[in-house]
Design an enzyme around this catalytic site. Structure first.
Site, mmCIF file in Angstrom:
data_model
loop_
_atom_site.group_PDB
_atom_site.id
_atom_site.type_symbol
_atom_site.label_atom_id
_atom_site.label_comp_id
_atom_site.label_asym_id
_atom_site.label_seq_id
_atom_site.Cartn_x
_atom_site.Cartn_y
_atom_site.Cartn_z
ATOM 1 N NE ARG A 175 -4.240 -1.417 0.155
ATOM 2 C CZ ARG A 175 -4.576 -2.324 -0.448
ATOM 3 N NH1 ARG A 175 -3.717 -2.757 -1.718
ATOM 4 N NH2 ARG A 175 -5.502 -3.088 -0.200
ATOM 5 C CD GLU B 117 -2.811 3.728 -5.311
ATOM 6 O OE1 GLU B 117 -3.848 3.275 -5.536
ATOM 7 O OE2 GLU B 117 -1.940 3.114 -4.850
ATOM 8 C CG HIS C 10 -3.634 -0.237 -6.614
ATOM 9 N ND1 HIS C 10 -3.726 0.393 -5.534
ATOM 10 C CD2 HIS C 10 -3.589 -1.624 -6.352
ATOM 11 C CE1 HIS C 10 -4.038 -0.770 -4.571
ATOM 12 N NE2 HIS C 10 -3.790 -1.792 -5.030
#
Ligand code: NAD
Length: 314
Positions: A230, A259, A278
Site C-alpha cells: 500500500r 493514486e 495499482h
C-alpha cells in the site's frame, strides 16, 4: 417473499446475480451516490459488498444498523473500519486468492528495476539504441522482504529461483518460513544489508510510513525499493528526497500514497522510478477469482454459515 437486503458497491453480472438470487440485491455506485442515497440504500441492508476503492468507515457502517456481513473484493482491509465493524459484531471477509498475481508483478518490478527496462523501452521507442545500458544481476543479491505473509512468501519462492539471497522481516517472529529464507532480527538490520527491499505488509498504524527518512538513510546507495503493498507504507516525500539525492538507486511502485499521482509529482519524471497503476492483482484469472470469492463469502455469511475468509476480529 424477498430475502434479506444486500447492497453491492460492485457491478455484478451473471452468475453472481443468480448466486445471490435468494436475497434482495441493490447495486449502488458509491462514487456518485449522495449521503442521502447511501442512507436510503443501506438503512435495512444486512450484507454489503465493496472493493478497496469504497471506504467502509464508521460513517458508512452507521448508515447500516442491520448489517451482519461486509465482504470486500480485496485482501487488504485498510479501507474498512474493522474496529467499528467488530463493535457491531459484523463479519468482515476478504479475498486472499491473489498472492501469485501480486508476487509475479513484484518480480516484474524487481527485474525492470535491475535491468533498467523502462529506460531501455523509452530509448528504443524514441528512435534511439543503446546496447551498453548496464543493469545489475539478481544472482547473489540480497532481497529483503518486509512482511512474510502470503504474498511475501510467494515472492520469496520466486526470488530463490533467481538465485537471490532472500531474507525477511515480519512482526510475527513465530511465522513459519519456506526453506532458504533467512529471518533478520530487526528491520534496520535488513535495510542495511539489502540490495532490494520489497514491501509486503498490510497497511496498519504500525506500518504507516515504515520507510521514512531514517529508513532510507540506512539503505545502501545501490539499493532499490519495490512496493506492491500500500502506498502509505512509504513516506513518499522521504522516498522522493532519497531518490533525488541519489541515496538509493531506484524504485518500482505499484501503489502510491495518492493514486493517481498529482500531475507535478517528481516521481513521474525520474528515469529510475517505475510507476504502475495499482495492478498487483489485475489478471483475468485473479480478478475473476477475487469476485467469485467475495460473492461466495457474502452468501455464506448471509446464510449464517462459517466463512473461511472471515477476518478474526478482536
Ligand atoms: P498477510 O496478512 O498474509 O501478510 C502481511 C504480513 O505483514 C503479516 O505476516 C504481518 O505479520 C506483517 N506485518 C504487519 N505489520 C507489520 C510490521 N509493523 N512489521 C513487520 N511485519 C508486519 O497479507 P498478504 O495477503 O500477504 O497481503 C499483504 C498486503 O498486500 C495486503 O494487505 C494489501 O495491502 C497488499 N496488496 C496489494 C495488492 C496490489 O494490487 N498491489 C494486491 C493485493 C494485496
Amino acid at each position: 417473499m424477498p430475502g434479506a437486503p444486500l447492497v453491492s458497491a460492485v457491478a455484478l453480472g451473471s452468475p453472481h446475480v443468480e448466486q445471490l438470487g435468494e436475497f434482495e440485491l441493490r447495486v449502488v455506485d458509491f462514487a456518485t451516490a449522495s449521503r442521502a442515497e447511501l442512507a436510503a440504500a443501506l438503512h435495512d441492508a444486512e450484507g454489503l459488498l465493496i472493493n478497496s476503492h469504497v471506504p467502509a468507515d464508521a460513517s458508512i457502517i452507521e448508515l447500516a444498523p442491520r448489517l451482519r456481513a461486509l465482504s470486500t473484493v480485496s485482501v487488504g482491509f485498510d479501507h474498512i473500519d474493522v474496529a467499528a465493524a467488530s463493535r457491531r459484531s459484523i463479519t468482515v471477509c476478504h479475498t486472499p486468492v491473489l498472492s501469485d498475481a501480486v508476487a509475479d508483478l513484484t518480480l516484474g518490478l524487481i527485474l525492470m528495476s535491475a535491468r533498467r527496462l523502462n529506460e531501455a523501452i523509452t530509448i528504443v521507442a524514441s528512435g534511439g539504441w543503446d546496447d551498453a545500458l548496464l543493469g545489475v544481476d539478481l544472482r547473489a543479491k540480497t532481497l529483503l522482504l518486509v512482511g512474510l505473509g502470503r504474498i511475501g512468501q510467494e515472492v520469496a519462492q520466486r526470488a530463490l529461483g533467481f538465485k537471490m539471497h532472500v531474507c525477511g522481516y515480519d512482526a510475527r517472529p513465530d511465522l513459519p518460513l519456506i526453506a532458504g529464507v533467512e529471518r533478520v532480527p530487526t528491520l534496520a538490520d535488513g535495510l542495511a544489508r539489502a540490495d532490494f527491499v520489497s514491501l509486503h505488509v498490510d497497511l496498519n498504524p504500525s506500518t504507516r510510513h515504515l520507510l521514512d527518512d531514517a529508513a532510507f538513510a540506512l539503505m545502501k546507495p545501490g539499493a532499490f525499493v519495490i512496493n506492491t503493498s500500500r502506498g502509505g507504507v512509504i513516506d513518499q516525500a522521504a522516498l522522493t528526497r532519497a531518490l533525488g539525492e541519489g541515496r538509493i538507486a531506484g524504485a518500482g511502485l505499484d501503489v502510491l500514497e495518492t493514486e493517481p499521482p498529482a500531475a507535478g509529482d517528481a516521481l513521474l519524471t525520474m528515469p529510475n522510478v517505475i510507476l504502475l497503476p495499482h495492478i498487483g492483482s489485475a489478471t483475468v484469472e485473479t480478478r475473476r477469482a477475487m469476485l467469485d470469492c467475495a460473492v461466495d463469502n457474502l452468501a455464506t455469511c448471509m446464510r449464517g454459515e462459517v466463512c473461511r475468509y472471515a477476518l478474526a476480529l478482536s
